[in-house]
Design a protein around this motif. Structure first.
Motif, PDB file in Angstrom:
ATOM      1  N   VAL A 265      -7.450  -9.067  -3.195  1.00  0.00           N
ATOM      2  CA  VAL A 265      -8.334  -7.958  -3.582  1.00  0.00           C
ATOM      3  C   VAL A 265      -7.499  -6.714  -3.880  1.00  0.00           C
ATOM      4  O   VAL A 265      -7.712  -6.023  -4.877  1.00  0.00           O
ATOM      5  N   GLN A 266      -6.499  -6.482  -3.015  1.00  0.00           N
ATOM      6  CA  GLN A 266      -5.631  -5.306  -3.177  1.00  0.00           C
ATOM      7  C   GLN A 266      -4.860  -5.373  -4.502  1.00  0.00           C
ATOM      8  O   GLN A 266      -4.700  -4.358  -5.175  1.00  0.00           O
ATOM      9  N   MET A 267      -4.409  -6.569  -4.865  1.00  0.00           N
ATOM     10  CA  MET A 267      -3.673  -6.722  -6.122  1.00  0.00           C
ATOM     11  C   MET A 267      -4.572  -6.432  -7.322  1.00  0.00           C
ATOM     12  O   MET A 267      -4.151  -5.833  -8.304  1.00  0.00           O
ATOM     13  N   GLN A 268      -5.841  -6.856  -7.233  1.00  0.00           N
ATOM     14  CA  GLN A 268      -6.801  -6.566  -8.312  1.00  0.00           C
ATOM     15  C   GLN A 268      -7.063  -5.066  -8.391  1.00  0.00           C
ATOM     16  O   GLN A 268      -7.194  -4.510  -9.486  1.00  0.00           O
ATOM     17  N   LEU A 269      -7.152  -4.432  -7.211  1.00  0.00           N
ATOM     18  CA  LEU A 269      -7.351  -2.970  -7.172  1.00  0.00           C
ATOM     19  C   LEU A 269      -6.209  -2.257  -7.887  1.00  0.00           C
ATOM     20  O   LEU A 269      -6.441  -1.334  -8.674  1.00  0.00           O
ATOM     21  N   GLN A 270      -4.984  -2.720  -7.631  1.00  0.00           N
ATOM     22  CA  GLN A 270      -3.808  -2.084  -8.254  1.00  0.00           C
ATOM     23  C   GLN A 270      -3.785  -2.298  -9.766  1.00  0.00           C
ATOM     24  O   GLN A 270      -3.458  -1.387 -10.518  1.00  0.00           O
ATOM     25  N   THR A 271      -4.180  -3.512 -10.196  1.00  0.00           N
ATOM     26  CA  THR A 271      -4.225  -3.797 -11.634  1.00  0.00           C
ATOM     27  C   THR A 271      -5.251  -2.888 -12.305  1.00  0.00           C
ATOM     28  O   THR A 271      -5.000  -2.320 -13.364  1.00  0.00           O
TER      29      THR A 271
ATOM     30  N   ARG B 176       4.562   6.820   6.225  1.00  0.00           N
ATOM     31  CA  ARG B 176       3.623   6.921   5.097  1.00  0.00           C
ATOM     32  C   ARG B 176       4.336   7.212   3.771  1.00  0.00           C
ATOM     33  O   ARG B 176       3.992   6.657   2.735  1.00  0.00           O
ATOM     34  N   HIS B 177       5.354   8.085   3.821  1.00  0.00           N
ATOM     35  CA  HIS B 177       6.054   8.446   2.576  1.00  0.00           C
ATOM     36  C   HIS B 177       6.688   7.219   1.925  1.00  0.00           C
ATOM     37  O   HIS B 177       6.639   7.055   0.709  1.00  0.00           O
ATOM     38  N   ALA B 178       7.245   6.329   2.756  1.00  0.00           N
ATOM     39  CA  ALA B 178       7.898   5.124   2.218  1.00  0.00           C
ATOM     40  C   ALA B 178       6.853   4.161   1.644  1.00  0.00           C
ATOM     41  O   ALA B 178       7.089   3.524   0.612  1.00  0.00           O
ATOM     42  N   ILE B 179       5.705   4.081   2.299  1.00  0.00           N
ATOM     43  CA  ILE B 179       4.648   3.168   1.823  1.00  0.00           C
ATOM     44  C   ILE B 179       4.013   3.711   0.545  1.00  0.00           C
ATOM     45  O   ILE B 179       3.747   2.963  -0.393  1.00  0.00           O
ATOM     46  N   ASP B 180       3.795   5.025   0.499  1.00  0.00           N
ATOM     47  CA  ASP B 180       3.219   5.633  -0.714  1.00  0.00           C
ATOM     48  C   ASP B 180       4.163   5.494  -1.909  1.00  0.00           C
ATOM     49  O   ASP B 180       3.720   5.430  -3.051  1.00  0.00           O
ATOM     50  N   ALA B 181       5.460   5.445  -1.626  1.00  0.00           N
ATOM     51  CA  ALA B 181       6.436   5.345  -2.714  1.00  0.00           C
ATOM     52  C   ALA B 181       6.539   3.923  -3.269  1.00  0.00           C
ATOM     53  O   ALA B 181       7.124   3.701  -4.317  1.00  0.00           O
ATOM     54  N   HIS B 182       5.964   2.964  -2.544  1.00  0.00           N
ATOM     55  CA  HIS B 182       6.026   1.569  -2.998  1.00  0.00           C
ATOM     56  C   HIS B 182       4.828   1.269  -3.900  1.00  0.00           C
ATOM     57  O   HIS B 182       3.696   1.217  -3.431  1.00  0.00           O
ATOM     58  N   HIS B 183       5.091   1.094  -5.195  1.00  0.00           N
ATOM     59  CA  HIS B 183       3.995   0.857  -6.137  1.00  0.00           C
ATOM     60  C   HIS B 183       3.970  -0.562  -6.679  1.00  0.00           C
ATOM     61  O   HIS B 183       2.993  -0.974  -7.284  1.00  0.00           O
ATOM     62  N   ALA B 184       5.051  -1.311  -6.475  1.00  0.00           N
ATOM     63  CA  ALA B 184       5.129  -2.669  -7.037  1.00  0.00           C
ATOM     64  C   ALA B 184       4.075  -3.576  -6.400  1.00  0.00           C
ATOM     65  O   ALA B 184       3.776  -3.444  -5.206  1.00  0.00           O
ATOM     66  N   PRO B 185       3.478  -4.476  -7.209  1.00  0.00           N
ATOM     67  CA  PRO B 185       2.453  -5.360  -6.625  1.00  0.00           C
ATOM     68  C   PRO B 185       3.043  -6.379  -5.640  1.00  0.00           C
ATOM     69  O   PRO B 185       2.350  -6.828  -4.721  1.00  0.00           O
ATOM     70  N   VAL B 186       4.314  -6.753  -5.849  1.00  0.00           N
ATOM     71  CA  VAL B 186       4.967  -7.709  -4.947  1.00  0.00           C
ATOM     72  C   VAL B 186       6.295  -7.127  -4.459  1.00  0.00           C
ATOM     73  O   VAL B 186       7.078  -6.650  -5.271  1.00  0.00           O
ATOM     74  N   PRO B 187       6.555  -7.142  -3.161  1.00  0.00           N
ATOM     75  CA  PRO B 187       5.702  -7.598  -2.083  1.00  0.00           C
ATOM     76  C   PRO B 187       4.494  -6.686  -1.845  1.00  0.00           C
ATOM     77  O   PRO B 187       4.625  -5.467  -1.919  1.00  0.00           O
ATOM     78  N   ALA B 188       3.380  -7.313  -1.582  1.00  0.00           N
ATOM     79  CA  ALA B 188       2.158  -6.548  -1.312  1.00  0.00           C
ATOM     80  C   ALA B 188       2.225  -6.006   0.113  1.00  0.00           C
ATOM     81  O   ALA B 188       2.539  -6.762   1.040  1.00  0.00           O
ATOM     82  N   VAL B 189       1.979  -4.717   0.254  1.00  0.00           N
ATOM     83  CA  VAL B 189       1.991  -4.113   1.597  1.00  0.00           C
ATOM     84  C   VAL B 189       0.547  -3.981   2.065  1.00  0.00           C
ATOM     85  O   VAL B 189      -0.245  -3.276   1.446  1.00  0.00           O
ATOM     86  N   LEU B 190       0.209  -4.685   3.118  1.00  0.00           N
ATOM     87  CA  LEU B 190      -1.166  -4.648   3.625  1.00  0.00           C
ATOM     88  C   LEU B 190      -1.200  -3.973   4.989  1.00  0.00           C
ATOM     89  O   LEU B 190      -0.537  -4.414   5.929  1.00  0.00           O
ATOM     90  N   GLU B 191      -1.981  -2.904   5.056  1.00  0.00           N
ATOM     91  CA  GLU B 191      -2.134  -2.202   6.336  1.00  0.00           C
ATOM     92  C   GLU B 191      -3.236  -2.887   7.126  1.00  0.00           C
ATOM     93  O   GLU B 191      -4.358  -3.020   6.636  1.00  0.00           O
ATOM     94  N   ILE B 192      -2.893  -3.317   8.319  1.00  0.00           N
ATOM     95  CA  ILE B 192      -3.895  -4.026   9.123  1.00  0.00           C
ATOM     96  C   ILE B 192      -4.174  -3.256  10.410  1.00  0.00           C
ATOM     97  O   ILE B 192      -3.303  -2.553  10.924  1.00  0.00           O
ATOM     98  N   PRO B 193      -5.381  -3.383  10.929  1.00  0.00           N
ATOM     99  CA  PRO B 193      -5.670  -2.703  12.192  1.00  0.00           C
ATOM    100  C   PRO B 193      -4.994  -3.430  13.350  1.00  0.00           C
ATOM    101  O   PRO B 193      -4.493  -4.542  13.175  1.00  0.00           O
ATOM    102  N   SER B 194      -4.958  -2.798  14.496  1.00  0.00           N
ATOM    103  CA  SER B 194      -4.454  -3.490  15.690  1.00  0.00           C
ATOM    104  C   SER B 194      -5.543  -3.410  16.749  1.00  0.00           C
ATOM    105  O   SER B 194      -6.570  -2.772  16.534  1.00  0.00           O
TER     106      SER B 194
END
Lengths: 125, 163
Positions: free
Chosen positions: B137-143, A80-98
């Motif tokens: 959607v996530q990118m729009q949320l961040q913007t 979580r700490h590494a993901i929270d530290a990532h603020h750049a829009p790209v690459p987009a980090v998407l958390e998905i369910p399993s």
């Protein structure tokens, strides 16, 4: 040269997940092993050390040919700490369910950040 | 009031804009949760077909042991994403890679794979579309998060100047 550029258009979708998530998304066609033999996926099982997951996540973030990083939410919880530290829009980090861990909006980094903006003290003036 | 001051939006205008962005943000949050639930149901559905294939072909036939490793020959992804600009917004869309070195992932699991494997493949291909929709959607949320932060700072600075 133009043909080469055309063939290489688009960026990769990478995945860090459990067996079924990785097998499924690779079946969908997102998997790649590049010229340097670096895959864009990582299968995490119960024996995978957290340090290895974090290292792989950071490697994917640094790669400029990756635009989306998919990560199972239960695995994202471990780093979580590494993901929270990532603020750049790209690459987009998407958390998905399993299949074993349903989606929990209260754990999602972006939604938590968005909810944090709705501080009643800030809004009611 | 000078001409320069007329260009600067008043606190009321900034507050109104902030309200609009916050309402939009709430809609986007709802949209993201909807996308995630779509992804969840697709993954569950796809996993059932993978489990059925596993039942037919054997435990290790549909597992990570069949996936390519670092020692495998290199190949390109057949599905990628591309960033385009739509109405001034950067959005991603799924594209098919027409490079020659793409592979058919079903071949990793055998030549004659069960129908469930084909179904799982098409379900996960569909899931990629939901994934990219969710990322947009996530990118729009961040913007919007950045905009809200900026507007709050602006309103606060206006208050300080007024005081």
């Amino acid at each position: 040269m133009a043909m080469h550029a055309l063939a290489n258009r688009g960026k990769l979708i990478s995945v860090i997940g459990d067996e079924d998530t990785c097998v499924g998304f690779l079946l969908g066609g997102i998997g790649e092993i590049n010229k340097n033999r670096h895959p864009n996926f990582m299968v995490v099982d119960k024996n995978t050390p957290v340090s290895e997951i974090e290292e792989c996540f950071k490697r994917f973030v640094k790669r400029d040919d990756i635009d989306i990083i998919l990560i199972n939410q239960n695995i994202a919880e471990l780093i979580r700490h590494a993901i929270d530290a990532h603020h750049a829009p790209v690459p987009a980090v998407l958390e998905i369910p399993s299949k074993d861990h349903p989606y929990d909006a209260s754990k999602d980094s972006i939604l938590r950040r968005a909810k944090g903006m709705f501080n009643p003290e800030d809004l009611v003036r | 009031m000078t001409a320069q001051n007329e260009d600067v939006p008043s606190e009321a205008v900034a507050c109104e804009l902030l309200d609009k962005i916050i309402v939009k943000q709430l809609h986007l949050m709802e949209e993201k949760m909807r996308c995630e639930l779509n992804i969840e149901s697709n993954i569950k559905n796809g996993s059932i077909h993978l489990a059925k294939s596993r039942y037919i072909m054997g435990q290790s036939s549909v597992s990570t042991t069949r996936l390519p490793t670092e020692s495998s020959s290199d190949f390109s992804a057949s599905t990628k994403c591309e960033t385009i600009e739509e109405d001034g917004l950067k959005v991603m869309k799924v594209i098919e890679n027409d490079a020659e070195d793409t592979v058919n992932p079903l071949r990793w699991f055998g030549v004659l794979v069960p129908q469930n494997m084909h179904k799982a493949k098409s379900i996960f291909q569909n899931t990629i579309n939901y994934v990219v929709e969710c990322v947009n959607v996530q990118m729009q949320l961040q913007t919007n998060l950045k905009l809200i932060e900026m507007l709050k700072q602006y309103i606060n600075s206006e208050k300080v100047t007024a005081a």
